[in-house]
Design a protein around this motif. Structure first.
Motif, PDB file in Angstrom:
ATOM      1  N   SER A  51       7.501  -1.223  32.192  1.00  0.00           N
ATOM      2  CA  SER A  51       7.803  -2.555  31.676  1.00  0.00           C
ATOM      3  C   SER A  51       8.367  -2.430  30.262  1.00  0.00           C
ATOM      4  O   SER A  51       8.346  -1.360  29.652  1.00  0.00           O
ATOM      5  CB  SER A  51       6.543  -3.417  31.635  1.00  0.00           C
ATOM      6  OG  SER A  51       5.707  -2.986  30.591  1.00  0.00           O
ATOM      7  N   GLY A  52       8.861  -3.530  29.778  1.00  0.00           N
ATOM      8  CA  GLY A  52       9.393  -3.562  28.427  1.00  0.00           C
ATOM      9  C   GLY A  52       8.388  -4.169  27.469  1.00  0.00           C
ATOM     10  O   GLY A  52       7.199  -4.208  27.758  1.00  0.00           O
ATOM     11  N   GLY A  53       8.895  -4.632  26.345  1.00  0.00           N
ATOM     12  CA  GLY A  53       8.023  -5.245  25.365  1.00  0.00           C
ATOM     13  C   GLY A  53       7.225  -4.209  24.578  1.00  0.00           C
ATOM     14  O   GLY A  53       7.426  -2.999  24.714  1.00  0.00           O
ATOM     15  N   SER A  54       6.277  -4.703  23.818  1.00  0.00           N
ATOM     16  CA  SER A  54       5.535  -3.831  22.899  1.00  0.00           C
ATOM     17  C   SER A  54       4.268  -3.244  23.521  1.00  0.00           C
ATOM     18  O   SER A  54       3.844  -2.143  23.171  1.00  0.00           O
ATOM     19  CB  SER A  54       5.138  -4.628  21.653  1.00  0.00           C
ATOM     20  OG  SER A  54       4.351  -5.747  22.055  1.00  0.00           O
ATOM     21  N   THR A  55       3.658  -3.973  24.477  1.00  0.00           N
ATOM     22  CA  THR A  55       2.358  -3.528  24.987  1.00  0.00           C
ATOM     23  C   THR A  55       2.362  -2.097  25.519  1.00  0.00           C
ATOM     24  O   THR A  55       1.454  -1.317  25.214  1.00  0.00           O
ATOM     25  CB  THR A  55       1.853  -4.513  26.063  1.00  0.00           C
ATOM     26  OG1 THR A  55       1.766  -5.817  25.488  1.00  0.00           O
ATOM     27  CG2 THR A  55       0.478  -4.102  26.574  1.00  0.00           C
ATOM     28  N   MET A 157       3.456  -9.746  30.198  1.00  0.00           N
ATOM     29  CA  MET A 157       3.565 -11.201  30.323  1.00  0.00           C
ATOM     30  C   MET A 157       3.760 -11.802  28.937  1.00  0.00           C
ATOM     31  O   MET A 157       2.986 -11.510  28.002  1.00  0.00           O
ATOM     32  CB  MET A 157       2.298 -11.803  30.950  1.00  0.00           C
ATOM     33  CG  MET A 157       2.409 -13.303  31.149  1.00  0.00           C
ATOM     34  SD  MET A 157       0.922 -14.015  31.897  1.00  0.00           S
ATOM     35  CE  MET A 157      -0.204 -13.872  30.522  1.00  0.00           C
ATOM     36  N   GLY A 158       4.774 -12.605  28.817  1.00  0.00           N
ATOM     37  CA  GLY A 158       5.003 -13.272  27.541  1.00  0.00           C
ATOM     38  C   GLY A 158       4.080 -14.465  27.346  1.00  0.00           C
ATOM     39  O   GLY A 158       3.450 -14.929  28.310  1.00  0.00           O
ATOM     40  N   ASP A 159       4.006 -14.975  26.125  1.00  0.00           N
ATOM     41  CA  ASP A 159       3.094 -16.124  25.882  1.00  0.00           C
ATOM     42  C   ASP A 159       3.657 -17.424  26.458  1.00  0.00           C
ATOM     43  O   ASP A 159       3.027 -18.473  26.398  1.00  0.00           O
ATOM     44  CB  ASP A 159       2.770 -16.263  24.388  1.00  0.00           C
ATOM     45  CG  ASP A 159       4.021 -16.454  23.540  1.00  0.00           C
ATOM     46  OD1 ASP A 159       3.908 -16.349  22.301  1.00  0.00           O
ATOM     47  OD2 ASP A 159       5.110 -16.701  24.109  1.00  0.00           O
TER      48      ASP A 159
HETATM   49  C1  6PG Z   1      10.835  -7.617  27.975  1.00  0.00           C
HETATM   50  C2  6PG Z   1       9.669  -7.404  28.864  1.00  0.00           C
HETATM   51  C3  6PG Z   1       8.841  -8.640  28.943  1.00  0.00           C
HETATM   52  C4  6PG Z   1       7.535  -8.251  28.305  1.00  0.00           C
HETATM   53  C5  6PG Z   1       6.771  -9.464  27.902  1.00  0.00           C
HETATM   54  C6  6PG Z   1       5.483  -9.087  27.169  1.00  0.00           C
HETATM   55  O1  6PG Z   1      11.899  -7.082  28.245  1.00  0.00           O
HETATM   56  O2  6PG Z   1      10.610  -8.285  26.953  1.00  0.00           O
HETATM   57  O3  6PG Z   1       9.846  -6.810  29.990  1.00  0.00           O
HETATM   58  O4  6PG Z   1       8.631  -9.167  30.205  1.00  0.00           O
HETATM   59  O5  6PG Z   1       6.787  -7.447  29.199  1.00  0.00           O
HETATM   60  O6  6PG Z   1       7.583 -10.230  27.044  1.00  0.00           O
HETATM   61  O7  6PG Z   1       5.860  -8.416  26.003  1.00  0.00           O
HETATM   62  P1  6PG Z   1       4.736  -7.824  25.022  1.00  0.00           P
HETATM   63  O8  6PG Z   1       4.041  -6.790  25.827  1.00  0.00           O
HETATM   64  O9  6PG Z   1       5.511  -7.257  23.876  1.00  0.00           O
HETATM   65  O10 6PG Z   1       3.855  -8.981  24.649  1.00  0.00           O
END
Ligand code: 6PG
Length: 264
Positions: A51-55, A157-159
């Motif tokens: 997945s993307g994002g920071s988590t 998952m975004g907020d």
């Molecule tokens: C992206 C992600 C997105 C991400 C969520 C949670 O490209 O931004 O794939 O779906 O998983 O926004 O992001 P965080 O983990 O940073 O809260």
């Protein structure tokens, strides 16, 4: 050893509540290691979607540490990304670029095991999505049809309740056919590339990684509220034959009914 509680929500999944962000990263890394080992034991390739994002970043750092690295059967893994921003790999916003920089290039993984979306060669987002489907079919043995089955799809998952790049205000959550989707996301004013629900829901295992107090309200809505995939696209993720697991930290789980301090 951190404490962990489990809430079984039936078709909405199994929620593993871990202490904090570090425990969340450790649980995610262990999950990935176990999937790779199972595939290796069965003499198979492990199709992994990151997945993307920071988590997931801390998970990646852990996977480079000796005790985790030794538990992963890197050799059988083929890495894909569940979604991508329309930026070059060199961009700090690139999900694939960041994963490569944070851990994959430090792991015993060859370039032909890492399959990023093509955001580099000047093709359109739609063409990039079509090419990604072709690439996924190649590695999943589904060139002649059918839906590719990933061993493990990590998602965040975004907020706002989005997951992958299925955002409120778009119609992608209702596309029950496309394996890969390129679309413009109005709230971001940006093009995004994403697995379609059909591809994610065909996986053997989908794991949400959700951490932090900022996700507590939306996590309660997604897990306990009315199902409305336009408002909370994450609810469209319901594996057909696979398992759905939520690895969440205490801060994100604070409002859940089954959590220690959930609001009764
Ligand atoms: C992206 C992600 C997105 C991400 C969520 C949670 O490209 O931004 O794939 O779906 O998983 O926004 O992001 P965080 O983990 O940073 O809260």
């Amino acid at each position: 050893m951190t404490t962990e509680r489990v809430i079984d929500l039936g078709e909405r999944g199994t929620v593993r509540i871990v202490e904090n962000g570090e425990a969340l990263a450790q649980a995610a890394a262990a999950e990935f290691a176990q999937v790779s080992q199972s595939a290796a034991d069965a003499g198979r390739t492990a199709l992994i979607a990151l997945s993307g994002g920071s988590t997931p970043k801390r998970m990646g750092q852990l996977l480079n540490e000796p005790d985790y690295a030794a538990r992963v059967r890197w050799d059988v893994c083929q890495f894909f990304w569940g979604d991508e921003r329309w930026v070059p790999l060199s961009s700090p916003d690139s999900n694939a670029g960041e994963a490569m920089r944070i851990f994959l290039t430090n792991a015993p993984v060859s370039n032909d095991q890492m399959h990023s979306w093509d955001t580099e060669t000047g093709i359109s987002p739609a063409e990039a999505a079509a090419r990604y489907e072709h690439k996924i079919r190649k590695y999943s043995g589904t060139r002649d049809g059918g839906v590719p089955v990933f061993d493990l799809v990590f998602v965040g998952m975004g907020d706002d309740g989005h997951t992958l790049s299925l955002f409120p205000g778009t119609t992608a959550m209702h596309d029950t056919e496309s394996l890969t989707i390129a679309h413009h996301v109005p709230k971001l004013n940006a093009d995004r590339l994403t697995f379609g629900p059909a591809l994610a829901n065909a996986a053997k295992k989908v794991v949400f990684l959700v951490g932090g107090a900022g996700k507590a309200a939306i996590l309660k809505q997604v897990l306990e509220g009315e199902v409305n995939i336009d408002l909370t696209p994450s609810q469209v993720i319901r594996p057909t034959n696979g398992t759905l697991e939520w690895i969440v930290d205490e801060a994100a789980a604070a409002n859940l009914e089954g959590s220690a301090d959930g609001n009764r």
